[in-house]
Write a protein that holds these residues in place. Structure first.
Motif, PDB file in Angstrom:
ATOM      1  N   PRO A   1       0.814  -1.230   0.000  1.00  0.00           N
ATOM      2  CA  PRO A   1       0.000   0.000   0.000  1.00  0.00           C
ATOM      3  C   PRO A   1       0.850   1.284   0.000  1.00  0.00           C
ATOM      4  O   PRO A   1       0.572   2.205  -0.791  1.00  0.00           O
ATOM      5  N   PRO A   2       1.885   1.385   0.864  1.00  0.00           N
ATOM      6  CA  PRO A   2       2.708   2.596   0.824  1.00  0.00           C
ATOM      7  C   PRO A   2       3.391   2.809  -0.527  1.00  0.00           C
ATOM      8  O   PRO A   2       3.518   3.940  -0.988  1.00  0.00           O
ATOM      9  N   LEU A   3       3.807   1.704  -1.169  1.00  0.00           N
ATOM     10  CA  LEU A   3       4.452   1.839  -2.473  1.00  0.00           C
ATOM     11  C   LEU A   3       3.457   2.365  -3.499  1.00  0.00           C
ATOM     12  O   LEU A   3       3.781   3.251  -4.302  1.00  0.00           O
ATOM     13  N   SER A   4       2.231   1.827  -3.481  1.00  0.00           N
ATOM     14  CA  SER A   4       1.206   2.310  -4.414  1.00  0.00           C
ATOM     15  C   SER A   4       0.935   3.788  -4.186  1.00  0.00           C
ATOM     16  O   SER A   4       0.781   4.566  -5.143  1.00  0.00           O
ATOM     17  N   GLN A   5       0.900   4.197  -2.930  1.00  0.00           N
ATOM     18  CA  GLN A   5       0.661   5.615  -2.616  1.00  0.00           C
ATOM     19  C   GLN A   5       1.788   6.492  -3.150  1.00  0.00           C
ATOM     20  O   GLN A   5       1.547   7.589  -3.684  1.00  0.00           O
ATOM     21  N   GLN A   6       3.030   6.020  -3.026  1.00  0.00           N
ATOM     22  CA  GLN A   6       4.164   6.801  -3.516  1.00  0.00           C
ATOM     23  C   GLN A   6       4.129   6.933  -5.043  1.00  0.00           C
ATOM     24  O   GLN A   6       4.447   7.987  -5.597  1.00  0.00           O
ATOM     25  N   ILE A   7       3.751   5.860  -5.718  1.00  0.00           N
ATOM     26  CA  ILE A   7       3.660   5.905  -7.188  1.00  0.00           C
ATOM     27  C   ILE A   7       2.555   6.870  -7.613  1.00  0.00           C
ATOM     28  O   ILE A   7       2.728   7.680  -8.535  1.00  0.00           O
ATOM     29  N   HIS A   8       1.417   6.813  -6.921  1.00  0.00           N
ATOM     30  CA  HIS A   8       0.325   7.742  -7.237  1.00  0.00           C
ATOM     31  C   HIS A   8       0.765   9.182  -6.988  1.00  0.00           C
ATOM     32  O   HIS A   8       0.447  10.084  -7.785  1.00  0.00           O
ATOM     33  N   ALA A   9       1.483   9.409  -5.887  1.00  0.00           N
ATOM     34  CA  ALA A   9       1.945  10.761  -5.569  1.00  0.00           C
ATOM     35  C   ALA A   9       2.909  11.263  -6.641  1.00  0.00           C
ATOM     36  O   ALA A   9       2.879  12.441  -7.016  1.00  0.00           O
ATOM     37  N   LEU A  10       3.777  10.367  -7.143  1.00  0.00           N
ATOM     38  CA  LEU A  10       4.721  10.749  -8.192  1.00  0.00           C
ATOM     39  C   LEU A  10       3.971  11.109  -9.473  1.00  0.00           C
ATOM     40  O   LEU A  10       4.293  12.110 -10.136  1.00  0.00           O
ATOM     41  N   GLU A  11       2.975  10.316  -9.810  1.00  0.00           N
ATOM     42  CA  GLU A  11       2.196  10.602 -11.017  1.00  0.00           C
ATOM     43  C   GLU A  11       1.456  11.927 -10.875  1.00  0.00           C
ATOM     44  O   GLU A  11       1.387  12.721 -11.832  1.00  0.00           O
ATOM     45  N   ASP A  12       0.917  12.184  -9.673  1.00  0.00           N
ATOM     46  CA  ASP A  12       0.211  13.449  -9.452  1.00  0.00           C
ATOM     47  C   ASP A  12       1.174  14.631  -9.565  1.00  0.00           C
ATOM     48  O   ASP A  12       0.828  15.687 -10.124  1.00  0.00           O
TER      49      ASP A  12
END
Length: 298
Positions: A30-41
């Protein structure tokens, strides 16, 4: 954007699966998915397209991946260079030496050993008399300097023992005593002495004058020479006689002879000068090797 975000992105891109990438990175999915989403944003583009079997790079992701790999590679190289510099394995070391120091075997062996141990450190050499080299050291034009030193120590400079070198008498080949194997220094009381100016090399000058006084006479001041090699040439030209460190005997000039002095041994110290302040690793490595060589020659 931080470097860890780039590492996270590349792990997911290479694994094509967020769960496997998380396991590889040692973090939760979950934290990794959040970091990837944050990078895309933050970038304002989608880097991955989700599929039933994992993820694949979008066109934007493909473009970002090439530069991301280069960034991480360049960062790793920069870190390695910094670490090498911190260990004194790269950079430039500026070495000063007097004309006579260059003939001392300890000096050449030390420089050769240092070059072999640290081949990626560039060495530059500067020749001068003791006064010039101490000034170069203060001006940071050299990092270390091989000099002849007496009892006085200039402020901000430390000295490391290298060798105690015997002195030889140097005479014109036409001199009345030139065929002797050994002579008393007092036999030269009537001869002019070729010497370096005291301001240029106070130690050598004082050693010669002190030895003459101990032999019972005041040396007659003859022609002054800018360097020790010039002393030998002036003696060959019959301007007078002199005393030189034994290593200078390697200067083979036609018209001179080198002779041992009778009586109390006459010697001069060779030291390595460096600044007292914080020492860069490359300089510290050279000083460490110098201490080893000096101990071996003792």
């Amino acid at each position: 954007m931080e470097l860890r975000h780039i590492r996270y992105f590349l792990a997911v891109a290479e694994e094509r699966n967020v769960t496997r990438a998380a396991e590889r990175l040692g973090i939760g999915q979950p934290p990794l998915s959040q970091q990837i989403h944050a990078l895309e944003d933050e970038m304002g583009v989608r880097l991955f397209r989700r599929t039933g079997h994992g993820v694949v790079l979008t066109e934007a992701g493909e473009a970002f991946a090439a530069d991301a790999k280069r960034i991480l590679h360049d960062t790793r190289i920069a870190v390695e260079k910094a670490q090498s510099a911190g260990r004194g394995e790269i950079g430039q070391l500026n070495i000063g030496f007097t004309g006579s120091a260059a003939f001392n075997p300890v000096v050449s062996k030390l420089i050769r050993a240092y070059r072999q141990a640290y081949p990626n450190v560039t060495l530059t050499l500067a020749e001068g008399n003791t006064a010039q080299l101490l000034a170069y050291l203060d001006e940071r034009r050299v990092d270390v300097a091989f000099v002849r030193l007496g009892s006085q120590s200039p402020a901000g400079v430390q000295f490391h023992h290298i060798a105690i070198e015997p002195m030889k008498i140097v005479l014109p080949a036409t001199h009345r005593l030139a065929k002797k194997r050994k002579i008393a220094l007092s036999d030269l009381a009537e001869d002019p002495f070729v010497m370096l100016p005291r301001e240029a090399s106070p130690t050598l000058h004082d050693v010669i004058v002190g030895a003459c006084r101990e032999a019972g006479f005041e040396p007659i001041a003859g022609q002054q020479a800018p360097q020790l090699s010039s002393v030998v040439n002036l003696v060959a030209a019959e301007f007078g006689v002199s005393l030189v460190p034994a290593s200078v005997c390697q200067i083979r000039v036609e018209g001179v002879v080198y002779i041992d002095a009778l009586g109390k041994p006459i010697s001069i110290r060779l030291v390595l000068a460096s600044r007292i302040e914080s020492t860069p690793a490359k300089t510290a490595n050279f000083l460490q090797q110098a201490s080893v060589f000096a101990a071996d020659m003792s």
